[in-house]
Design a protein around this motif. Structure first.
Motif, PDB file in Angstrom:
ATOM      1  N   THR A   9       0.838  -1.204   0.000  1.00  0.00           N
ATOM      2  CA  THR A   9       0.000   0.000   0.000  1.00  0.00           C
ATOM      3  C   THR A   9       0.869   1.248   0.000  1.00  0.00           C
ATOM      4  O   THR A   9       0.532   2.249  -0.622  1.00  0.00           O
ATOM      5  N   LYS A  10       2.006   1.168   0.691  1.00  0.00           N
ATOM      6  CA  LYS A  10       2.902   2.318   0.711  1.00  0.00           C
ATOM      7  C   LYS A  10       3.422   2.575  -0.708  1.00  0.00           C
ATOM      8  O   LYS A  10       3.492   3.690  -1.182  1.00  0.00           O
ATOM      9  N   GLY A  11       3.774   1.472  -1.389  1.00  0.00           N
ATOM     10  CA  GLY A  11       4.243   1.599  -2.752  1.00  0.00           C
ATOM     11  C   GLY A  11       3.153   2.170  -3.644  1.00  0.00           C
ATOM     12  O   GLY A  11       3.403   3.031  -4.478  1.00  0.00           O
ATOM     13  N   LEU A  12       1.933   1.717  -3.416  1.00  0.00           N
ATOM     14  CA  LEU A  12       0.818   2.150  -4.239  1.00  0.00           C
ATOM     15  C   LEU A  12       0.600   3.652  -4.141  1.00  0.00           C
ATOM     16  O   LEU A  12       0.228   4.298  -5.117  1.00  0.00           O
ATOM     17  N   GLN A  16       0.043   6.101  -7.187  1.00  0.00           N
ATOM     18  CA  GLN A  16      -1.139   6.961  -7.318  1.00  0.00           C
ATOM     19  C   GLN A  16      -0.725   8.412  -7.540  1.00  0.00           C
ATOM     20  O   GLN A  16      -1.321   9.129  -8.336  1.00  0.00           O
ATOM     21  N   ALA A  17       0.334   8.813  -6.838  1.00  0.00           N
ATOM     22  CA  ALA A  17       0.813  10.191  -6.993  1.00  0.00           C
ATOM     23  C   ALA A  17       1.298  10.434  -8.421  1.00  0.00           C
ATOM     24  O   ALA A  17       0.991  11.478  -9.025  1.00  0.00           O
ATOM     25  N   VAL A  18       2.026   9.468  -8.967  1.00  0.00           N
ATOM     26  CA  VAL A  18       2.525   9.609 -10.345  1.00  0.00           C
ATOM     27  C   VAL A  18       1.359   9.771 -11.315  1.00  0.00           C
ATOM     28  O   VAL A  18       1.348  10.666 -12.166  1.00  0.00           O
ATOM     29  N   ILE A  19       0.336   8.912 -11.154  1.00  0.00           N
ATOM     30  CA  ILE A  19      -0.808   8.964 -12.065  1.00  0.00           C
ATOM     31  C   ILE A  19      -1.577  10.276 -11.896  1.00  0.00           C
ATOM     32  O   ILE A  19      -2.000  10.892 -12.883  1.00  0.00           O
TER      33      ILE A  19
ATOM     34  N   SER B  89       4.092   2.709 -13.176  1.00  0.00           N
ATOM     35  CA  SER B  89       3.018   2.879 -12.187  1.00  0.00           C
ATOM     36  C   SER B  89       1.724   2.232 -12.663  1.00  0.00           C
ATOM     37  O   SER B  89       1.008   1.620 -11.873  1.00  0.00           O
ATOM     38  N   ILE B  90       1.428   2.376 -13.954  1.00  0.00           N
ATOM     39  CA  ILE B  90       0.181   1.811 -14.473  1.00  0.00           C
ATOM     40  C   ILE B  90       0.153   0.291 -14.258  1.00  0.00           C
ATOM     41  O   ILE B  90      -0.878  -0.273 -13.894  1.00  0.00           O
ATOM     42  N   THR B  91       1.310  -0.372 -14.426  1.00  0.00           N
ATOM     43  CA  THR B  91       1.307  -1.833 -14.265  1.00  0.00           C
ATOM     44  C   THR B  91       0.971  -2.249 -12.831  1.00  0.00           C
ATOM     45  O   THR B  91       0.653  -3.408 -12.581  1.00  0.00           O
ATOM     46  N   ARG B  92       1.060  -1.317 -11.879  1.00  0.00           N
ATOM     47  CA  ARG B  92       0.796  -1.657 -10.480  1.00  0.00           C
ATOM     48  C   ARG B  92      -0.699  -1.647 -10.142  1.00  0.00           C
ATOM     49  O   ARG B  92      -1.078  -2.022  -9.048  1.00  0.00           O
ATOM     50  N   PHE B  93      -1.531  -1.135 -11.045  1.00  0.00           N
ATOM     51  CA  PHE B  93      -2.958  -1.022 -10.722  1.00  0.00           C
ATOM     52  C   PHE B  93      -3.739  -2.239 -11.207  1.00  0.00           C
ATOM     53  O   PHE B  93      -3.220  -3.071 -11.957  1.00  0.00           O
ATOM     54  N   GLY B  96      -8.958  -3.010 -14.357  1.00  0.00           N
ATOM     55  CA  GLY B  96      -9.970  -2.014 -14.692  1.00  0.00           C
ATOM     56  C   GLY B  96      -9.377  -0.619 -14.785  1.00  0.00           C
ATOM     57  O   GLY B  96      -9.572   0.086 -15.782  1.00  0.00           O
ATOM     58  N   ILE B  97      -8.633  -0.224 -13.760  1.00  0.00           N
ATOM     59  CA  ILE B  97      -8.024   1.108 -13.747  1.00  0.00           C
ATOM     60  C   ILE B  97      -6.986   1.221 -14.863  1.00  0.00           C
ATOM     61  O   ILE B  97      -6.892   2.235 -15.552  1.00  0.00           O
ATOM     62  N   ARG B  98      -6.240   0.131 -15.054  1.00  0.00           N
ATOM     63  CA  ARG B  98      -5.236   0.099 -16.114  1.00  0.00           C
ATOM     64  C   ARG B  98      -5.857   0.429 -17.483  1.00  0.00           C
ATOM     65  O   ARG B  98      -5.388   1.294 -18.203  1.00  0.00           O
ATOM     66  N   ASP B  99      -6.950  -0.265 -17.801  1.00  0.00           N
ATOM     67  CA  ASP B  99      -7.617  -0.030 -19.084  1.00  0.00           C
ATOM     68  C   ASP B  99      -8.065   1.413 -19.216  1.00  0.00           C
ATOM     69  O   ASP B  99      -7.930   2.031 -20.267  1.00  0.00           O
ATOM     70  N   GLN B 100      -8.606   1.953 -18.112  1.00  0.00           N
ATOM     71  CA  GLN B 100      -9.087   3.330 -18.174  1.00  0.00           C
ATOM     72  C   GLN B 100      -7.931   4.301 -18.426  1.00  0.00           C
ATOM     73  O   GLN B 100      -8.056   5.231 -19.228  1.00  0.00           O
ATOM     74  N   LEU B 101      -6.807   4.069 -17.741  1.00  0.00           N
ATOM     75  CA  LEU B 101      -5.663   4.969 -17.921  1.00  0.00           C
ATOM     76  C   LEU B 101      -5.127   4.895 -19.351  1.00  0.00           C
ATOM     77  O   LEU B 101      -4.778   5.914 -19.948  1.00  0.00           O
ATOM     78  N   LEU B 102      -5.095   3.688 -19.901  1.00  0.00           N
ATOM     79  CA  LEU B 102      -4.628   3.549 -21.282  1.00  0.00           C
ATOM     80  C   LEU B 102      -5.595   4.231 -22.240  1.00  0.00           C
ATOM     81  O   LEU B 102      -5.198   4.845 -23.228  1.00  0.00           O
TER      82      LEU B 102
END
Lengths: 280, 285
Positions: A9-12, A16-19, B89-93, B96-102
């Motif tokens: 979660t910390k990594g996440l 999230q910040a990057v996105i 970062s996208i690969t970490r989600f 569903g969220i991944r598709d939306q971001l792409l």
């Protein structure tokens, strides 16, 4: 295990910040344009004080804007339809019956990457402004050039669709069951590649809708597309131009929505992949 | 195949002829015509290398080439760096969220050219909203930012290259399996060692390919810079277009020579990429 989850979660949080930063970066210009299009006036304040829809009313009652939209839709639709009518049979025949030609087709498809519109436009102007086919300044030269512009995308998606459904196996199966080549193509292949084709058509449509270089160099004022209209409006009326940009953006948004919907949609009788799996 | 009669193969050829005609009429013949023109004198006659000589010795055109190359490299490097972080970062989600971001990235690739130039004028032009905000926050540099300079135009290039870079880099990252990382760490490899010996060698060919596509994409671009600065910002594509459109008296032959030079630069970058790809494939895996 619990240590692992907290680490995750910390990594996440960083991801999230990057996105979040990315989304701010990408949408900031759009937001600024939206604000301007809704502002009564916006000179040197941080944000406008009074809001109005008058700029949208202005463009949607402007015959020039409506005609420019109409022209863009027309040229996009004609190009996409002609492209489908020519590309689907051609790629199908090459993929299934003449695989030796594939290399040649790939070269033709890659050429637009080495010769961008500015470069190709020179030859197009020279050839088509006089002589037997003087179509410079008309919609037809745009259709001709846009067909080539979308070639890489239509090729890729039609080819991929045919590959995913294992077109060759399907054709053989249909023929064993007694269908003629044409019947098999129309009744078996076409319905199965429909979603892929529709997606590429929408992508091509939005690509042509946003095209400026050919529109400016090949036809310019004599066939004012939405991009040319916007370019002219930018110099005269900033706020009406912002309303045009937002309208354009909403249109892209809707088309993108359709593309997602289609991407998830599969025909009810979608059995191609199971047939292929059974065969392998 | 053996059952295919000659009438059937005729039908098959019929399916290919329209495509062939179209590609010749609107792609091959125009390019050929342009190459021919580049070797003619300004009256469209004879055979001469004058146009190339003019193109490669006039400081205006040399500067245009330099600007085009510099802005392409700078914007591609910047977009690559952003895309590396974002794609990872996208690969970490979740899917569903991944598709939306792409999908968002895909949508934003359409926001280029004239609309983008206009949006940036509002944001960072004279009296731009973002500049005002930054100035009030005490960022002095915001006051001297000039959107119509090379730095400014580069900002727009980075913006429209970024979503494309993300779309191209993401699938490459996706190729790195979490299992590999687990296996590597079980065998005692540190994170750094994983990336040094496994991650980067696996990613490199794809990243190099993406980079050269971005370069080519920027080299051929015209609409964004033209919409922002007219013909005043000196890029190769803007010079070519100015030579063949009505803005000044047209010179198709010189324009053609510059266009051939541009095409050579683009093909060169694509070939270099192909060579590096082969090289890294040999060394990497």
């Amino acid at each position: 295990m619990s240590h692992d989850t907290t680490k995750k979660t910390k990594g996440l949080f960083w991801h999230q910040a990057v996105i979040a930063l990315l989304l701010i970066y990408l949408f900031l210009p759009v937001m600024a344009t939206l604000l301007l299009s809704l502002a009564k006036e916006w000179q040197s304040e941080l944000v406008p004080h009074h809001y109005t829809l008058q700029w949208y009313v202005e463009i949607f009652t402007d015959v020039r804007f409506i005609s420019a939209m109409g022209r863009s839709v027309l040229v996009s639709a004609i190009t996409v339809i002609i492209s489908l009518m020519i590309m689907v049979p051609a790629i199908f025949v090459i993929a299934v019956y003449l695989p030796k030609w594939e290399k040649l087709l790939q070269i033709a498809v890659l050429l637009p990457f080495a010769f961008p519109p500015v470069v190709t436009a020179i030859g197009l102007i020279k050839i088509y402004s006089s002589g037997p086919i003087a179509i410079s300044g008309t919609i037809w030269i745009l259709v001709g050039a846009y067909f080539i512009l979308i070639l890489p995308f239509s090729y890729q998606s039609i080819r991929n669709s045919l590959r995913t459904i294992h077109a060759k196996d399907l054709m053989e199966a249909a023929e064993i069951l007694g269908a003629g080549k044409i019947t098999a193509f129309v009744q078996v292949i076409l319905p199965n590649i429909l979603p892929g084709i529709l997606i590429s058509s929408l992508l091509s449509f939005s690509l042509i809708f946003g095209e400026f270089v050919y529109a400016n160099l090949l036809v310019g004022g004599s066939f004012e597309t939405i991009q040319i209209y916007l370019f002219n409006k930018m110099r005269t009326g900033g706020q009406t131009a912002s309303a045009v940009v937002i309208t354009y953006f909403i249109l892209i948004f809707i088309i993108s929505g359709f593309i997602i919907k289609l991407g998830r949609w599969k025909p009810k009788e979608y059995v191609a992949s199971t047939i292929a799996k059974g065969g392998e | 195949m053996a059952r295919t009669g000659s009438s059937k193969s005729k039908i098959m050829l019929m399916a290919l002829v329209p495509l062939l005609i179209w590609v010749f009429a609107f792609e091959i013949i125009p390019v050929f015509q342009m190459v021919v023109m580049s070797f003619q004198n300004s009256d469209g006659l004879g055979f001469t290398l004058d146009q190339y000589y003019k193109g490669l010795t006039t400081s205006l055109y040399l500067e245009a080439m330099k600007n085009s190359i510099v802005i392409s490299i700078n914007s591609s490097v910047a977009a690559m760096i952003i895309a590396l972080f974002v794609a990872y970062s996208i690969t970490r989600f979740t899917t569903g969220i991944r598709d939306q971001l792409l999908m968002v990235s895909n949508m934003m690739t359409n926001f280029a050219g004239v609309p983008l130039a206009f949006a940036y004028m509002i944001l960072m032009g004279n009296n731009g909203a973002l500049l005002l905000l930054l100035e009030r926050m005490g960022v002095e540099a915001a006051g001297s930012f000039d959107l119509y300079s090379q730095t400014g135009v580069t900002q727009l290039y980075i913006y429209y290259q970024t979503p494309l870079a993300i779309l191209l880099v993401y699938p490459i990252f996706y190729g790195i399996r979490t299992e590999w990382k687990e296996a590597a760490s079980l065998l005692g490899a540190s994170t750094w060692k994983f990336w040094r010996y496994i991650g980067i060698p696996v990613l490199l060919p794809g990243l190099l390919g993406t980079f050269s596509l971005l370069i080519a994409n920027a080299l051929g671009a015209y609409a964004t810079a033209y919409a922002l600065t007219g013909i005043s910002f000196n890029l190769l594509t803007i010079r070519i277009a100015a030579l063949v459109s009505g803005d000044i008296f047209p010179n198709f032959q010189l324009g053609s020579a510059l266009a051939v030079i541009l095409a050579i630069i683009m093909i060169f970058s694509l070939v270099v990429n192909e060579l590096m790809l082969r090289w890294s494939r040999r060394r990497g895996t």
